[in-house]
Design a protein around this motif. Structure first.
Motif, PDB file in Angstrom:
ATOM      1  N   UNK A 497       0.826  -1.219   0.000  1.00 35.71           N
ATOM      2  CA  UNK A 497       0.000   0.000   0.000  1.00 35.71           C
ATOM      3  C   UNK A 497       0.852   1.257   0.000  1.00 35.71           C
ATOM      4  N   UNK A 498       1.916   1.277   0.793  1.00 35.01           N
ATOM      5  CA  UNK A 498       2.720   2.488   0.920  1.00 35.01           C
ATOM      6  C   UNK A 498       3.552   2.735  -0.342  1.00 35.01           C
ATOM      7  N   UNK A 499       4.003   1.651  -1.021  1.00 32.80           N
ATOM      8  CA  UNK A 499       4.644   1.805  -2.323  1.00 32.80           C
ATOM      9  C   UNK A 499       3.650   2.419  -3.313  1.00 32.80           C
ATOM     10  N   UNK A 500       2.436   1.944  -3.282  1.00 27.60           N
ATOM     11  CA  UNK A 500       1.408   2.406  -4.216  1.00 27.60           C
ATOM     12  C   UNK A 500       1.027   3.855  -3.940  1.00 27.60           C
ATOM     13  N   UNK A 501       0.862   4.201  -2.647  1.00 27.38           N
ATOM     14  CA  UNK A 501       0.535   5.584  -2.293  1.00 27.38           C
ATOM     15  C   UNK A 501       1.627   6.540  -2.777  1.00 27.38           C
ATOM     16  N   UNK A 502       2.880   6.167  -2.516  1.00 34.73           N
ATOM     17  CA  UNK A 502       3.987   7.031  -2.910  1.00 34.73           C
ATOM     18  C   UNK A 502       4.078   7.139  -4.432  1.00 34.73           C
ATOM     19  N   UNK A 503       3.877   6.015  -5.123  1.00 38.22           N
ATOM     20  CA  UNK A 503       3.914   6.044  -6.582  1.00 38.22           C
ATOM     21  C   UNK A 503       2.829   6.933  -7.162  1.00 38.22           C
ATOM     22  N   UNK A 504       1.635   6.855  -6.613  1.00 42.13           N
ATOM     23  CA  UNK A 504       0.539   7.694  -7.095  1.00 42.13           C
ATOM     24  C   UNK A 504       0.854   9.166  -6.896  1.00 42.13           C
ATOM     25  N   UNK A 529      -2.693  -6.680  -7.584  1.00 44.07           N
ATOM     26  CA  UNK A 529      -3.316  -5.430  -7.157  1.00 44.07           C
ATOM     27  C   UNK A 529      -3.732  -4.640  -8.396  1.00 44.07           C
ATOM     28  N   UNK A 530      -5.026  -4.613  -8.677  1.00 40.49           N
ATOM     29  CA  UNK A 530      -5.540  -3.978  -9.883  1.00 40.49           C
ATOM     30  C   UNK A 530      -5.272  -2.475  -9.878  1.00 40.49           C
ATOM     31  N   UNK A 531      -5.398  -1.849  -8.708  1.00 34.71           N
ATOM     32  CA  UNK A 531      -5.158  -0.409  -8.627  1.00 34.71           C
ATOM     33  C   UNK A 531      -3.716  -0.073  -9.001  1.00 34.71           C
ATOM     34  N   UNK A 532      -2.778  -0.868  -8.491  1.00 34.97           N
ATOM     35  CA  UNK A 532      -1.368  -0.620  -8.815  1.00 34.97           C
ATOM     36  C   UNK A 532      -1.114  -0.855 -10.300  1.00 34.97           C
ATOM     37  N   UNK A 533      -1.724  -1.894 -10.876  1.00 36.48           N
ATOM     38  CA  UNK A 533      -1.566  -2.143 -12.303  1.00 36.48           C
ATOM     39  C   UNK A 533      -2.105  -0.976 -13.136  1.00 36.48           C
ATOM     40  N   UNK A 534      -3.275  -0.486 -12.764  1.00 39.31           N
ATOM     41  CA  UNK A 534      -3.886   0.613 -13.506  1.00 39.31           C
ATOM     42  C   UNK A 534      -3.015   1.868 -13.450  1.00 39.31           C
ATOM     43  N   UNK A 535      -2.531   2.190 -12.251  1.00 37.36           N
ATOM     44  CA  UNK A 535      -1.721   3.398 -12.108  1.00 37.36           C
ATOM     45  C   UNK A 535      -0.383   3.248 -12.816  1.00 37.36           C
TER      46      UNK A 535
END
Length: 884
Positions: A497-504, A529-535
Motif C-alpha cells: 500500500x505504501x509503495x502504491x501511495x507514494x507512486x501515485x 493489485x488492480x489499482x497498482x496495475x492501472x496506475x
C-alpha cells in the motif's frame, strides 16, 4: 424541627443528603425524587459540559466514511433499513441496536454530524449517572460507608471514569457509538442485578428479567460485553460475598442458586459470541503475520498500557500501531511484562488481606481479554476505546480511597487538614482530567486535525503517516503529502500500500519514472493489485511506453473486468491511438482526484479492522466537496454556553450562602427561610423562576433578593464572553472555573468582607496544575506569579500594619498561579484603578470616611477577569510601546 438557616435562598439547588430535615420531608415526592436523583443529574450535566466541544466535530475519514458518508443503507427506520441493520456484518461487527440508534439519528438530523455527536455525549453523560448508582451499591457493600462518605465516593468514581481523556475516543468519534450504547446497557444490567439481590421475591424476578434484557441489548450494541457472566461471578465473590474464598466449595448445594441465576447470561453470551466470531472471522490477523509467540507480548502490553495511561493520560493517539517486528527485549514490551507480572503477584499475595485488589485486577483482565491481542484483529497494539468498560475498577478504587479518608476523618482517625488536602488533590486531579478531555475530544474535529495529531503523538505509526498523506493528496496538495508517504514507506517497506501511495503521489507531481519504480515495488509484494496495475499503466503511457502500458491494462481487466477505472483507461487508450501524447495526457487527467472517472469510481478502502479512511487510490480520488460537514451555528453554541452558565450560577448562589456559614453545600435541600417550605424544581429554574414568582416565595410571599438572579446572569455572561474569546480551546474550561470563583469571591466579600481560604488556597494549586496541563503560561511564570501576587499584598500588609487582608494576599497568589506574574501585575493595576476611583468618589460625596474599610476583593475580581480574558494582548501592546 430543623429548617434551613435564614440566609438560605429560594434559588439554591436541591441536592442529595442522607439525613433529611423536617422541612424537606414535608415536600413529599418531588423533593424525594430530587434527593434520589440530584447527584446523578448533576454528574450528567458536568460530564456533558466537559464533552461539549464534541458537538462541533464532523465525520472523519476513519470508519465514519464507511458507516455514514458512503452508506445509504442505514438511513431511516423502514423495513428495508431494519432488515439490513439486523443482517449486516459491516466492518466485522454485528451491532443491530447501534445501527438502530444511527437510523434514529438520521431520521432526526439527516447527515448533520451534530446530532450523532449529541447522542454520543448524552449517552456518556447518562453512563456517568448510572455508574454513580452502581458505585453506591458496590462501594456500600465493599466499604460499609455511611454518611457523606458514600455519595462522595460514588460521585468521585463516576467523575473519574467519565471525565478521563481515555473516554474521548469513544464519545467524540461518531463511529464508536457502540461503546457508549453498550456501556449504557451494561450499567443497567449491573444495576438491575444488584437491586434484585435486595428485593423481595416478586420484584426480584422482574428485576432479573430486566437485567437479562439489558444484557441482550448490550450485546446487540457491541460484543465486548461477552464476559459479563464471569464479571457477575466475580462480584459474587467480592464485594457481594455470596461465594466463599475457597473456590473448591463453590459447587456445593448451598451455592447452586448463585450459579442458576447466571445460566441465562451464559446462554446470551455464548450465542452472541458465536455470531460475533462469525462476523469477525475475515478480520482476524492470520498466524503467518503474527505468530503465537508475539501475541502474549501484545496482551501484556495492552494490560500495562491502560493502567499506565489511566494514571498518566499523556500522548494519547487514535492508533497505536503494531511494529513490524515485536522484540521482547524492546523497553516498552519488557516494562509491560515486568509490570503486569509484578501487579499480578502482588494482588495474589495480598488476596486475603485485600480482596478488593484481587477482584479489581481480575475484572480488568476479564473485560480486556477479548481485545487483549491473544485473538488479534487489525493493526493496533491497543486502542483508547478498549478502556471504556475495562477500567471501571480503577475509577472505583479512586472513589473508595477518597471515601475511606472521609470516613477516617468522621471517626477522628485523620486530621481535618489531611482530609481537606485529600479532597483538594482529588478535585484538582479531576479538573486536570476534564481539561485534558476538553482538548482530546477536539482532535476528532475533522480528518486533517485527527491525523496531524496522530503523527505528532505517534510518529512511529505508518498508518497515521499514510492517512495524513492521503488527506493531503485528496486535497491535491501532492507536494505536502509526499514526505508523509515517504515516512510511511520507511517505517513499513513490506507494505505494498505504501509503495502504491507514494507512486501515485509521484505521478501526480509529474515524476513518472520514479512513480513507476514504486508501483512495480507494490506489484512485487502484491502481484494482483488492480489499482497498482492501472496506475502503473498510466505512468508508462506518460513516458510514451504505450504497448507495455496496454499489456498491463489488459491484465488488470482480466483480473477485475468490472473495474470502472481500468475500463475507462482502456477506452481512452483505444480511442487515442492516432495521438499518443494526447492519450497519455487524458489518462493522467482521468487519474487525478478531480477526473470524471475518478469521481465515478471513488471507493473506500479499509485501513484494517482498527478503522478505515478513504484512500486516494490510483484513479480513485475523493472530491472534498462530496462530504458536507454541517457545523453547529455559533449563536446556538453561545446560547448553550450561556444556559450552562445560568445553571452553574444557580449553584454558585448555594456556595455564596453556605460557605461563609460553614454549612454543607449538599444537604439539607433548599428551603424558604421564612416558612421552611422545600423548594421544588419548578421554583428553582435560574432567573425564570424568579421572574415567574415575581421575586417572592410561592408559599409565604417572602421577598427573594435580587442578588440571586444577578449572580446567575453574571455567571452566564462571563461564560459567554470566555467562549467568545477562547472558543473551545484548552483555555476555556480553565477560564470558566476561574471566572466562577471570582463571582463567588466578589459576592462573599461584599456581604461578609472575607475571601474564603477554601477557594483561594485550592485555587493556587488548581492554577498551577491547569498550566501544567495546558501550557497557558510557563510553570516558571506561574511560580513567579504566585510569589509576586502574594508577595505584593504581603508587603502592603507589613508596611501598612494590617491595612490589607490576608484573603487579598491569597487571592493575589491565586491570580499569579493562573495568569503568570505579568498579567497578575496588570490585574492588580486594574483593581487599584477601579478601587481608587470609587474611593475618591465616595470620599468626595461624603458617603464614606477615610478610615472606613472597603472590601478589595470586588475590585480584584474584575481585574482578574480582564487579565484572564485580554491580559496577554494588553501586556503585549504595552510592551510594544517600548520596543522599536
Amino acid at each position: 424541627m430543623t429548617t434551613s438557616s435564614s440566609d438560605a435562598t429560594l434559588l439554591e439547588i436541591p441536592v442529595l443528603g442522607e439525613d433529611a430535615s423536617a422541612s424537606v420531608r414535608a415536600s413529599g415526592r418531588v423533593v424525594g425524587a430530587w434527593r434520589t436523583w440530584g447527584i446523578p443529574v448533576a454528574l450528567a450535566l458536568l460530564v456533558g459540559a466537559a464533552f461539549f466541544p464534541a458537538l462541533g466535530n464532523g465525520f472523519v475519514r476513519w470508519d465514519d466514511a464507511v458507516l455514514f458518508d458512503d452508506n445509504p443503507r442505514y438511513r431511516g427506520l423502514g423495513w428495508k433499513e431494519l432488515r439490513w441493520m439486523f443482517s449486516t456484518f459491516t466492518m466485522g461487527h454485528w451491532v443491530p441496536v447501534t445501527w438502530l440508534s444511527h437510523g434514529l439519528d438520521y431520521t432526526l438530523w439527516g447527515m448533520n454530524p451534530l446530532g450523532y455527536h449529541l447522542t454520543n455525549v448524552t449517552l456518556h453523560a447518562l453512563n456517568a449517572a448510572l455508574l454513580y448508582l452502581v458505585a453506591r451499591r458496590l462501594l456500600g457493600r465493599a466499604m460499609r460507608f455511611d454518611g457523606p462518605a458514600a455519595p462522595l465516593a460514588a460521585a468521585t468514581a463516576a467523575l473519574f471514569f467519565a471525565l478521563h481523556p481515555l473516554r474521548a475516543e469513544s464519545v467524540a468519534w461518531a463511529t464508536e457509538r457502540r461503546d457508549v450504547l453498550s456501556g449504557c446497557f451494561f450499567f443497567l444490567t449491573l444495576l438491575a442485578h444488584l437491586r434484585a439481590l435486595d428485593a423481595g421475591p416478586a420484584a426480584r424476578r422482574k428485576l432479573r428479567i430486566a437485567s437479562i434484557a439489558c444484557f441482550v441489548l448490550a450485546f446487540l450494541s457491541k460484543s465486548i460485553v461477552m464476559t459479563l457472566p464471569l464479571v457477575l461471578v466475580l462480584l459474587d465473590f467480592y464485594p457481594l460475598r455470596r461465594l466463599p474464598w475457597d473456590w473448591r466449595a463453590w459447587l456445593r448445594p448451598e451455592w447452586r442458586a448463585v450459579w442458576r441465576e447466571k445460566v441465562p447470561y451464559v446462554a446470551v453470551s455464548l450465542a452472541g459470541g458465536l455470531v460475533a466470531f462469525f462476523a469477525q472471522r475475515t478480520f482476524f490477523t492470520p498466524v503467518e503475520k503474527m505468530g503465537w509467540t508475539s501475541r502474549p507480548l501484545i496482551a501484556f502490553y495492552g494490560l500495562w498500557f491502560y493502567v499506565s495511561k489511566t494514571t498518566l493520560p499523556r500522548t494519547l493517539s487514535p492508533l497505536y500501531e503494531v511494529p513490524a517486528r515485536i522484540d521482547p527485549l524492546e523497553p516498552r514490551f519488557l516494562v509491560a511484562v515486568l509490570g503486569v507480572s509484578f501487579i499480578t503477584a502482588l494482588v495474589i499475595v495480598l488476596g486475603r488481606r485485600w480482596p478488593a485488589g484481587l477482584a479489581l485486577w481480575l475484572y480488568y483482565g476479564l473485560v480486556i481479554g477479548p481485545v487483549s491481542g491473544l485473538v488479534h484483529a487489525g493493526f493496533q497494539l491497543a486502542h483508547d476505546r478498549y478502556s471504556y468498560l475495562s477500567c471501571l475498577g480503577w475509577a472505583l478504587l479512586v472513589g473508595a480511597g477518597l471515601g475511606a479518608v472521609v470516613r477516617a476523618h468522621q471517626e477522628g482517625r485523620v486530621r481535618p487538614g489531611i482530609a481537606r488536602l485529600a479532597g483538594v488533590v482529588v478535585a484538582a486531579w479531576l479538573f486536570g482530567l476534564a481539561t485534558l478531555t476538553w482538548q482530546q475530544v477536539q482532535i476528532w474535529k475533522d480528518t486533517e486535525t485527527l491525523w496531524r495529531f496522530a503523527v505528532d503523538s505517534e510518529p512511529r505509526c505508518a498508518i497515521c503517516q499514510s492517512n495524513l498523506g492521503v488527506y493531503l493528496q485528496n486535497e491535491r496538495l501532492y507536494d505536502l503529502a509526499l514526505p508523509y508517504f515517504e515516512r510511511a514507506l520507511a517505517l513499513r517497506p513490506d507494505y505494498p500500500k505504501y509503495h502504491k501511495d507514494l507512486g501515485t503521489d509521484l505521478l501526480n507531481l509529474g515524476r513518472a519514472p520514479e512513480a513507476a519504480a514504486h508501483l512495480r515495488g507494490a506489484l512485487e509484494l502484491a502481484p494482483d493489485d488492480v489499482e497498482a496495475l492501472n496506475t502503473l499503466s498510466v505512468a508508462l503511457m506518460t513516458q510514451g511506453r504505450h504497448p507495455e502500458a496496454l499489456a498491463i491494462l489488459e491484465r488488470a481487466a482480466r483480473l477485475k473486468p468490472d473495474d470502472a477505472m481500468v475500463q475507462t483507461n482502456l477506452a481512452t487508450r483505444a480511442g487515442a491511438r492516432a495521438d499518443r501524447a494526447t492519450a497519455a495526457h487524458h489518462a493522467r487527467v482521468d487519474l487525478s482526484p478531480t477526473g470524471t472517472a475518478g469521481r465515478r469510481a471513488r471507493a473506500v478502502r479499509g485501513a484494517g479492522k482498527a478503522g478505515s479512511t478513504t484512500r486516494a487510490a490510483p484513479g480513485r480520488g475523493v472530491d472534498p466537496g462530496l462530504v458536507s460537514v454541517a457545523m453547529p451555528d455559533e449563536a446556538v453554541i453561545l446560547v448553550t454556553v450561556g444556559v450552562f452558565g445560568l445553571v452553574i450560577g444557580s449553584f454558585l448562589n448555594v456556595v455564596i450562602v453556605r460557605l461563609p456559614a460553614h454549612r454543607s453545600l449538599w444537604r439539607p435541600g433548599s428551603a424558604c427561610p421564612g416558612c421552611g417550605t422545600a423548594i421544588t424544581w419548578r421554583d428553582n429554574i435560574p432567573v425564570v423562576s424568579f421572574v415567574l414568582l415575581r421575586g417572592r416565595c410561592r408559599a409565604c410571599a417572602m421577598k427573594i433578593s435580587w442578588r440571586y438572579p444577578l449572580t446567575e446572569l453574571a455567571t452566564a455572561v462571563l461564560w459567554m464572553i470566555a467562549y467568545a474569546v477562547f472558543g473551545f480551546s484548552s483555555r476555556f474550561p480553565v477560564a470558566i472555573v476561574f471566572l466562577s470563583a471570582l463571582v463567588v469571591i466578589t459576592v462573599i466579600d461584599l456581604t461578609h468582607q472575607i475571601i474564603p481560604d477554601v477557594i483561594t488556597l485550592p485555587g493556587i494549586l488548581a492554577g498551577f496544575l491547569a498550566n501544567l496541563a495546558t501550557g497557558w503560561v510557563s510553570l516558571a511564570e506561574s511560580l513567579i506569579g504566585i510569589a509576586v501576587g502574594g508577595g505584593l499584598f504581603l508587603a502592603i500588609i507589613v508596611v501598612s500594619g494590617g491595612g490589607m487582608g490576608g484573603g487579598d494576599m491569597k487571592l493575589g497568589a491565586m491570580f499569579g498561579a493562573f495568569l503568570g506574574w505579568k498579567v497578575t501585575l496588570l490585574a492588580i493595576f486594574v483593581a487599584v484603578l477601579l478601587g481608587g476611583t470609587l474611593a475618591v468618589g465616595l470620599l468626595v460625596t461624603r458617603r464614606m470616611r477615610r478610615k472606613d474599610p472597603i472590601p478589595f476583593g470586588p475590585f480584584l475580581a474584575p481585574g482578574g477577569a480582564v487579565g484572564l480574558l485580554w491580559g496577554d494582548r494588553i501586556v503585549q501592546w504595552y510592551v510594544s510601546g517600548f520596543i522599536q
